[in-house]
Design an enzyme around this catalytic site. Structure first.
Site, PDB file in Angstrom:
ATOM      1  N   GLY A  70       0.779  -1.247   0.000  1.00 39.35           N
ATOM      2  CA  GLY A  70       0.000   0.000   0.000  1.00 39.35           C
ATOM      3  C   GLY A  70       0.805   1.288   0.000  1.00 39.35           C
ATOM      4  O   GLY A  70       0.331   2.323  -0.449  1.00 39.35           O
ATOM      5  N   GLU A  76       4.252   4.311   5.489  1.00 35.19           N
ATOM      6  CA  GLU A  76       3.011   3.524   5.416  1.00 35.19           C
ATOM      7  C   GLU A  76       1.912   4.300   4.680  1.00 35.19           C
ATOM      8  O   GLU A  76       1.898   5.532   4.713  1.00 35.19           O
ATOM      9  CB  GLU A  76       2.504   3.246   6.836  1.00 35.19           C
ATOM     10  CG  GLU A  76       3.006   1.961   7.446  1.00 35.19           C
ATOM     11  CD  GLU A  76       2.342   0.718   6.861  1.00 35.19           C
ATOM     12  OE1 GLU A  76       1.871   0.763   5.717  1.00 35.19           O
ATOM     13  OE2 GLU A  76       2.302  -0.296   7.568  1.00 35.19           O
ATOM     14  N   ASP A 135      -3.616   1.846  11.394  1.00 33.55           N
ATOM     15  CA  ASP A 135      -4.950   1.639  11.958  1.00 33.55           C
ATOM     16  C   ASP A 135      -4.798   1.101  13.389  1.00 33.55           C
ATOM     17  O   ASP A 135      -4.674   1.882  14.334  1.00 33.55           O
ATOM     18  CB  ASP A 135      -5.714   0.678  11.041  1.00 33.55           C
ATOM     19  CG  ASP A 135      -7.173   0.530  11.410  1.00 33.55           C
ATOM     20  OD1 ASP A 135      -7.624   1.187  12.369  1.00 33.55           O
ATOM     21  OD2 ASP A 135      -7.890  -0.261  10.757  1.00 33.55           O
ATOM     22  N   LYS A 174      -5.643   6.516  11.284  1.00 34.51           N
ATOM     23  CA  LYS A 174      -6.994   6.300  11.797  1.00 34.51           C
ATOM     24  C   LYS A 174      -6.881   6.063  13.294  1.00 34.51           C
ATOM     25  O   LYS A 174      -6.878   4.917  13.761  1.00 34.51           O
ATOM     26  CB  LYS A 174      -7.556   5.009  11.168  1.00 34.51           C
ATOM     27  CG  LYS A 174      -8.533   5.176  10.043  1.00 34.51           C
ATOM     28  CD  LYS A 174      -9.116   3.788   9.733  1.00 34.51           C
ATOM     29  CE  LYS A 174      -9.920   3.782   8.482  1.00 34.51           C
ATOM     30  NZ  LYS A 174     -10.440   2.439   8.182  1.00 34.51           N
ATOM     31  N   PHE A 190     -14.250   3.226   5.544  1.00 32.36           N
ATOM     32  CA  PHE A 190     -13.527   2.352   4.631  1.00 32.36           C
ATOM     33  C   PHE A 190     -13.059   3.178   3.445  1.00 32.36           C
ATOM     34  O   PHE A 190     -13.855   3.572   2.600  1.00 32.36           O
ATOM     35  CB  PHE A 190     -14.426   1.204   4.164  1.00 32.36           C
ATOM     36  CG  PHE A 190     -13.625   0.014   3.740  1.00 32.36           C
ATOM     37  CD1 PHE A 190     -12.561   0.149   2.859  1.00 32.36           C
ATOM     38  CD2 PHE A 190     -13.914  -1.244   4.243  1.00 32.36           C
ATOM     39  CE1 PHE A 190     -11.796  -0.938   2.477  1.00 32.36           C
ATOM     40  CE2 PHE A 190     -13.163  -2.353   3.866  1.00 32.36           C
ATOM     41  CZ  PHE A 190     -12.097  -2.197   2.978  1.00 32.36           C
ATOM     42  N   VAL A 191     -11.763   3.454   3.410  1.00 36.80           N
ATOM     43  CA  VAL A 191     -11.236   4.308   2.335  1.00 36.80           C
ATOM     44  C   VAL A 191     -10.358   3.508   1.378  1.00 36.80           C
ATOM     45  O   VAL A 191      -9.714   2.528   1.767  1.00 36.80           O
ATOM     46  CB  VAL A 191     -10.448   5.517   2.891  1.00 36.80           C
ATOM     47  CG1 VAL A 191     -11.382   6.516   3.546  1.00 36.80           C
ATOM     48  CG2 VAL A 191      -9.366   5.079   3.870  1.00 36.80           C
ATOM     49  N   ASP A 201      -6.383  -0.375  -0.654  1.00 38.58           N
ATOM     50  CA  ASP A 201      -7.180  -1.296  -1.483  1.00 38.58           C
ATOM     51  C   ASP A 201      -8.423  -1.824  -0.776  1.00 38.58           C
ATOM     52  O   ASP A 201      -8.553  -1.733   0.448  1.00 38.58           O
ATOM     53  CB  ASP A 201      -6.324  -2.506  -1.881  1.00 38.58           C
ATOM     54  CG  ASP A 201      -6.108  -3.469  -0.705  1.00 38.58           C
ATOM     55  OD1 ASP A 201      -5.634  -3.000   0.353  1.00 38.58           O
ATOM     56  OD2 ASP A 201      -6.448  -4.658  -0.836  1.00 38.58           O
ATOM     57  N   ARG A 212      -6.237   0.533  -5.674  1.00 38.23           N
ATOM     58  CA  ARG A 212      -4.986   1.165  -5.232  1.00 38.23           C
ATOM     59  C   ARG A 212      -4.559   2.262  -6.210  1.00 38.23           C
ATOM     60  O   ARG A 212      -3.808   3.156  -5.855  1.00 38.23           O
ATOM     61  CB  ARG A 212      -3.856   0.124  -5.163  1.00 38.23           C
ATOM     62  CG  ARG A 212      -4.041  -0.947  -4.105  1.00 38.23           C
ATOM     63  CD  ARG A 212      -2.747  -1.743  -3.999  1.00 38.23           C
ATOM     64  NE  ARG A 212      -2.905  -3.035  -3.363  1.00 38.23           N
ATOM     65  CZ  ARG A 212      -2.774  -3.255  -2.062  1.00 38.23           C
ATOM     66  NH1 ARG A 212      -2.539  -2.258  -1.253  1.00 38.23           N
ATOM     67  NH2 ARG A 212      -2.896  -4.478  -1.570  1.00 38.23           N
TER      68      ARG A 212
HETATM   69  C1  PRP Z   1      -2.197  -2.403   5.641  1.00 35.82           C
HETATM   70  C2  PRP Z   1      -1.370  -1.128   5.655  1.00 35.82           C
HETATM   71  C3  PRP Z   1      -0.503  -1.325   6.871  1.00 35.82           C
HETATM   72  C4  PRP Z   1      -1.383  -2.109   7.811  1.00 35.82           C
HETATM   73  C5  PRP Z   1      -1.962  -1.160   8.799  1.00 35.82           C
HETATM   74  O1  PRP Z   1      -1.450  -3.398   5.024  1.00 35.82           O
HETATM   75  O2  PRP Z   1      -0.606  -0.979   4.482  1.00 35.82           O
HETATM   76  O3  PRP Z   1       0.683  -2.031   6.593  1.00 35.82           O
HETATM   77  O4  PRP Z   1      -2.433  -2.696   7.011  1.00 35.82           O
HETATM   78  O5  PRP Z   1      -2.844  -1.804   9.660  1.00 35.82           O
HETATM   79  P1  PRP Z   1      -2.636  -1.927  11.216  1.00 35.82           P
HETATM   80  O6  PRP Z   1      -2.200  -0.586  11.737  1.00 35.82           O
HETATM   81  O7  PRP Z   1      -4.020  -2.290  11.693  1.00 35.82           O
HETATM   82  O8  PRP Z   1      -1.625  -2.997  11.487  1.00 35.82           O
HETATM   83  P2  PRP Z   1      -2.054  -4.743   4.455  1.00 35.82           P
HETATM   84  O9  PRP Z   1      -1.669  -5.869   5.381  1.00 35.82           O
HETATM   85  O10 PRP Z   1      -3.515  -4.578   4.153  1.00 35.82           O
HETATM   86  O11 PRP Z   1      -1.219  -4.939   3.123  1.00 35.82           O
HETATM   87  P3  PRP Z   1      -1.132  -4.025   1.819  1.00 35.82           P
HETATM   88  O12 PRP Z   1      -0.166  -2.904   2.130  1.00 35.82           O
HETATM   89  O13 PRP Z   1      -0.599  -4.959   0.786  1.00 35.82           O
HETATM   90  O14 PRP Z   1      -2.519  -3.494   1.496  1.00 35.82           O
END
Ligand code: PRP
Length: 186
Positions: free
Chosen positions: A50, A104, A108, A136, A158-159, A165, A171
């Site tokens: 991401g 990042e 979240d 968030k 949900f963004v 994604d 994305r």
């Molecule tokens: C998403 C985002 C962060 C993580 C944040 O990654 O890119 O790495 O979740 O969430 P958290 O604070 O609750 O841990 P994801 O695992 O969805 O992978 P992606 O980057 O491939 O979308």
């Protein structure tokens, strides 16, 4: 001053942050990092997947020497809530004595970064900071995870877009929008 023409895709109910706002914020954060890391040669680590669009936009405005690397991880909490990180792809660079900035798309719960930061402390990084496009705070479980550099604080919606994604889609949107409910309730 012209008015920005914004085209909205069918998958979103509204645009939360425009492309122009993202680009301006990247310039602002990039300038701040340049000032604060002059002479320190920071290693920026993007967490796949991401972070890629944000990473690419951000580094255009970093004018001090810097290195870049990427990491792909899965994280989950163990029974003691200390967190375990499963590294799918590790960085190539040596971390010891380096000034690390994790980049990042979104923070979240904070579980992912909490796990990785613990790992990088063991790897003897000189300093560790977080730079995120979106924060968030309402979702935070690991309260110790506090981004030093943050583009936008958003509510618990949900963004998608600019790296974010839903089921690996959206994305590539140039802005951040609120995903239509009918898409994730299908
Ligand atoms: C998403 C985002 C962060 C993580 C944040 O990654 O890119 O790495 O979740 O969430 P958290 O604070 O609750 O841990 P994801 O695992 O969805 O992978 P992606 O980057 O491939 O979308």
């Amino acid at each position: 001053m012209g008015i920005e023409k914004i085209e909205m895709d069918d998958c979103v109910s509204s645009i939360l942050i425009t492309h122009e706002e993202i680009v301006n914020k990247c310039k602002e954060i990039g300038t701040q990092i340049t000032e604060e890391y002059k002479g320190k040669r920071p290693l920026l680590i993007g967490l796949l997947r991401g972070s890629v669009p944000f990473f690419a936009e951000l580094i255009k405005s970093i004018k001090c020497d810097m290195e870049m690397d990427f990491m792909d991880v899965c994280s989950y909490a163990d029974t003691h809530s200390t967190g375990v990180v499963n590294i799918i792809k590790d960085i190539k660079s040596d971390v010891s004595g380096k000034h690390i900035i994790f980049v990042e798309d979104i923070v979240d719960t904070g579980i992912t970064l909490d796990c990785i930061i613990n790992l990088f402390k063991k790897r003897k990084a000189a300093s560790i900071e977080i730079c995120t496009l979106i924060d968030k705070p309402e979702g935070r479980v690991r309260k110790n995870v506090q981004p030093k550099y943050c583009g936008f604080l958003i509510p618990n919606k949900f963004v998608v877009g600019f790296g974010l994604d839903y089921n690996q889609l959206y994305r590539n949107l140039p802005y951040i929008g609120i995903l239509k409910e009918e898409i994730y309730r299908k």
